[in-house]
Design an enzyme around this catalytic site. Structure first.
Site, short mmCIF file in Angstrom:
data_model
loop_
_atom_site.label_atom_id
_atom_site.label_comp_id
_atom_site.label_asym_id
_atom_site.label_seq_id
_atom_site.Cartn_x
_atom_site.Cartn_y
_atom_site.Cartn_z
N GLU A 282 -12.22 15.56 75.47
CA GLU A 282 -10.87 16.01 75.10
C GLU A 282 -10.88 17.48 74.71
O GLU A 282 -9.86 18.16 74.82
CB GLU A 282 -10.35 15.14 73.95
CG GLU A 282 -8.87 14.84 74.06
CD GLU A 282 -8.41 13.73 73.12
OE1 GLU A 282 -8.20 12.61 73.61
OE2 GLU A 282 -8.27 13.98 71.91
N HIS A 303 -31.10 -0.76 84.62
CA HIS A 303 -31.00 -1.86 85.58
C HIS A 303 -29.61 -1.93 86.20
O HIS A 303 -29.26 -2.91 86.85
CB HIS A 303 -31.36 -3.18 84.87
CG HIS A 303 -32.78 -3.17 84.41
ND1 HIS A 303 -33.80 -3.79 85.10
CD2 HIS A 303 -33.36 -2.57 83.35
CE1 HIS A 303 -34.95 -3.59 84.46
NE2 HIS A 303 -34.72 -2.84 83.39
N LYS A 417 1.99 9.53 78.40
CA LYS A 417 2.94 9.04 77.40
C LYS A 417 4.37 9.22 77.89
O LYS A 417 5.20 8.33 77.74
CB LYS A 417 2.77 9.81 76.09
CG LYS A 417 1.47 9.51 75.37
CD LYS A 417 1.47 10.19 74.01
CE LYS A 417 0.09 10.15 73.39
NZ LYS A 417 -0.01 11.01 72.22
O1 PA5 Z 1 -8.39 14.13 68.89
C1 PA5 Z 1 -7.21 13.89 68.84
O2 PA5 Z 1 -6.38 14.62 68.27
C2 PA5 Z 1 -6.65 12.61 69.45
O3 PA5 Z 1 -7.60 11.91 70.13
C3 PA5 Z 1 -6.04 11.73 68.37
O4 PA5 Z 1 -7.04 11.40 67.43
C4 PA5 Z 1 -5.45 10.45 68.95
O5 PA5 Z 1 -4.58 10.74 69.99
C5 PA5 Z 1 -4.70 9.69 67.86
O6 PA5 Z 1 -3.69 10.48 67.31
P1 PA5 Z 1 -3.03 10.17 65.93
O7 PA5 Z 1 -4.07 10.21 64.87
O8 PA5 Z 1 -2.00 11.23 65.76
O9 PA5 Z 1 -2.42 8.80 66.03
#
Ligand code: PA5
Length: 434
Positions: A282, A303, A417
């Site tokens: 990410e 494996h 989303k």
């Molecule tokens: O690293 C990030 O910001 C994301 O992966 C969030 O942790 C994830 O989308 C969850 O978001 P939130 O804590 O706002 O529900």
């Protein structure tokens, strides 16, 4: 002193240039990280967290964890992405596989399976349970739905007043739907600081409350992170393993390797892999750049994926985690008849066999065109977990800056989303389907 060692010798021959040639650039980027002048500089709060974490809030975390253990048999941790993977990774890393915690930790809101949530609701019917709902934005759909369902269940079981005593919310300090719900209902609240993004939040209440509640010594985790904080403030590549790791993976990338696999030989490392994949995937996968991050658990996956790694497309490299000491082991017994032909190993601990598997695999993969880095950790204990978390976070910031992307945003996560909201008929998204 460093708690880990990083050996990159099995990667060097694959590189167009050696990491040491990046020393100057690494120093410039280090300054950019610490002076907070680079891309996404509003989100560098994690950098000093091992030193500057909120001591008052930490004291409340310890109290809340005690209270949860008294109140409940099960703690349901609701969250997704960075709001769940760190705690899950820590729990797996630090837990004995076949011994149940005094307090059972279960997760929800990390997917939207009706079948999973239905099973969980049935499972909790006859259990005393508490909830720790975690969402920085406070608006993420997956945890919000799970929270609505489980909050209703808890209120039906114990009443609204008692439910209030068993719900703990970890969220922004003044914004978001979860903040409003929690304020309105009087839940105990913990803060995710503004300048700490989800995937960099393990060392806040996001990770610390569930881990402490599970009986893990989070003081040790913070101690390990603080050691890492000191170690990875150094700018020289020969002293700073986080920067050496970042520089080497960058050069493997620019030398044509597009996939990094994080590999461990202990099953308790599997969720560290998952946390690591989110952290790097990410943070770096932007602007059509970034290594694709994958993982494997060996020797299990030798494996299944072993054939591909040995002889498939040559676009991979591996970062192998070796654990130096495992406190418990099994000695291979001797048998008079030796029908299974294992007597040549009798008296040897299984960890010895596992280590030879690691060595043999690294040799074979290197010979097959897969560069390796070897990251050795002393043990799977709480301070090493804290140390590793900070090691990877610091390496990730440096890695992303080396490819010139903002490590701290995730604009691409919004795409699914929008479509999902339009398909669900959420107000404001109608235009997407036209
Ligand atoms: O690293 C990030 O910001 C994301 O992966 C969030 O942790 C994830 O989308 C969850 O978001 P939130 O804590 O706002 O529900």
């Amino acid at each position: 002193m460093s708690h880990i060692t990083l050996n990159i010798e099995d990667a060097r021959s694959f590189l167009n240039e050696q990491p040491e040639t990046l020393q100057k650039q690494v120093k410039v980027l280090h300054k950019m990280i610490h002076d907070k002048t680079g891309k996404g500089n509003d989100y560098l709060g994690w950098l000093d967290l091992p030193k500057t974490y909120d001591k008052e809030e930490y004291a409340r975390i310890l109290q809340a964890a005690k209270k949860i253990r008294k109140q409940s048999q099960v703690l349901v941790v609701i969250g997704i992405g960075g709001s769940y993977l760190g705690a899950k990774a820590g729990l797996e890393f630090l837990n004995v596989p076949f011994k149940k915690n005094k307090l059972e930790i279960v997760f929800a809101g990390h997917q939207m399976s009706g079948s999973y949530l239905n099973e969980l609701v049935s499972y909790l019917q006859n259990k005393r349970f508490s909830i720790n709902v975690i969402s920085k934005s406070g608006t993420t759909t997956e945890p919000a739905i799970a929270f609505r369902v489980l909050k209703n269940l808890l209120e039906q079981k114990v009443g609204k007043e008692e439910a209030k005593e068993r719900i703990y919310a970890t969220t922004d300090k003044k914004r978001g739907a979860l903040y409003s719900v929690s304020k309105e209902n009087g839940y105990e609240m913990f803060v995710i600081p503004d300048d700490v993004g989800g995937r960099f939040s393990v060392l806040t209440a996001v990770g610390l409350l569930p881990l402490e509640a599970a009986g893990i010594k989070t003081k040790e985790i913070l101690k390990g992170a603080k050691d890492a904080y000191t170690q990875f403030k150094k700018t020289n590549l020969e002293e700073n393993e986080a920067y050496l790791y970042a520089a080497t993976r960058y050069l493997l990338y620019t030398s044509g390797k597009k996939v990094e696999m994080l590999v461990g030989y202990e099953p308790n490392l599997l969720f560290l892999n998952e946390w690591w994949k989110q952290l790097f995937g990410e943070s770096e996968g932007k602007d059509n750049k970034g290594l694709f991050v994958a993982s494997a658990g060996f020797s299990t996956d030798l494996h299944s994926l072993g054939q591909y790694i040995q002889e498939g497309e040559r676009h991979l490299f591996e970062t192998v985690i070796k654990v130096s000491s495992t406190p418990k082991d099994v000695l291979i017994p001797r048998e008079d008849q030796d029908l299974d032909e294992l007597n040549y190993l009798s008296g040897k601990p299984l960890s010895y066999v596992n280590e030879q598997a690691l060595k043999g695999t690294m040799m074979a993969h290197k010979d097959g065109g897969v560069p390796n880095m070897l990251l050795t950790i002393p043990a799977m204990d709480a301070s090493t977990f804290g140390y590793l978390v900070y090691f990877f976070e610091k390496a990730c910031a440096m890695s992303a800056y080396l490819i010139d992307v903002n490590p701290f945003n995730q604009p691409g996560v919004e795409a699914y989303k929008k479509n999902m909201f339009a398909l669900l008929g959420k107000k404001g998204y109608e235009h997407i389907l036209k």
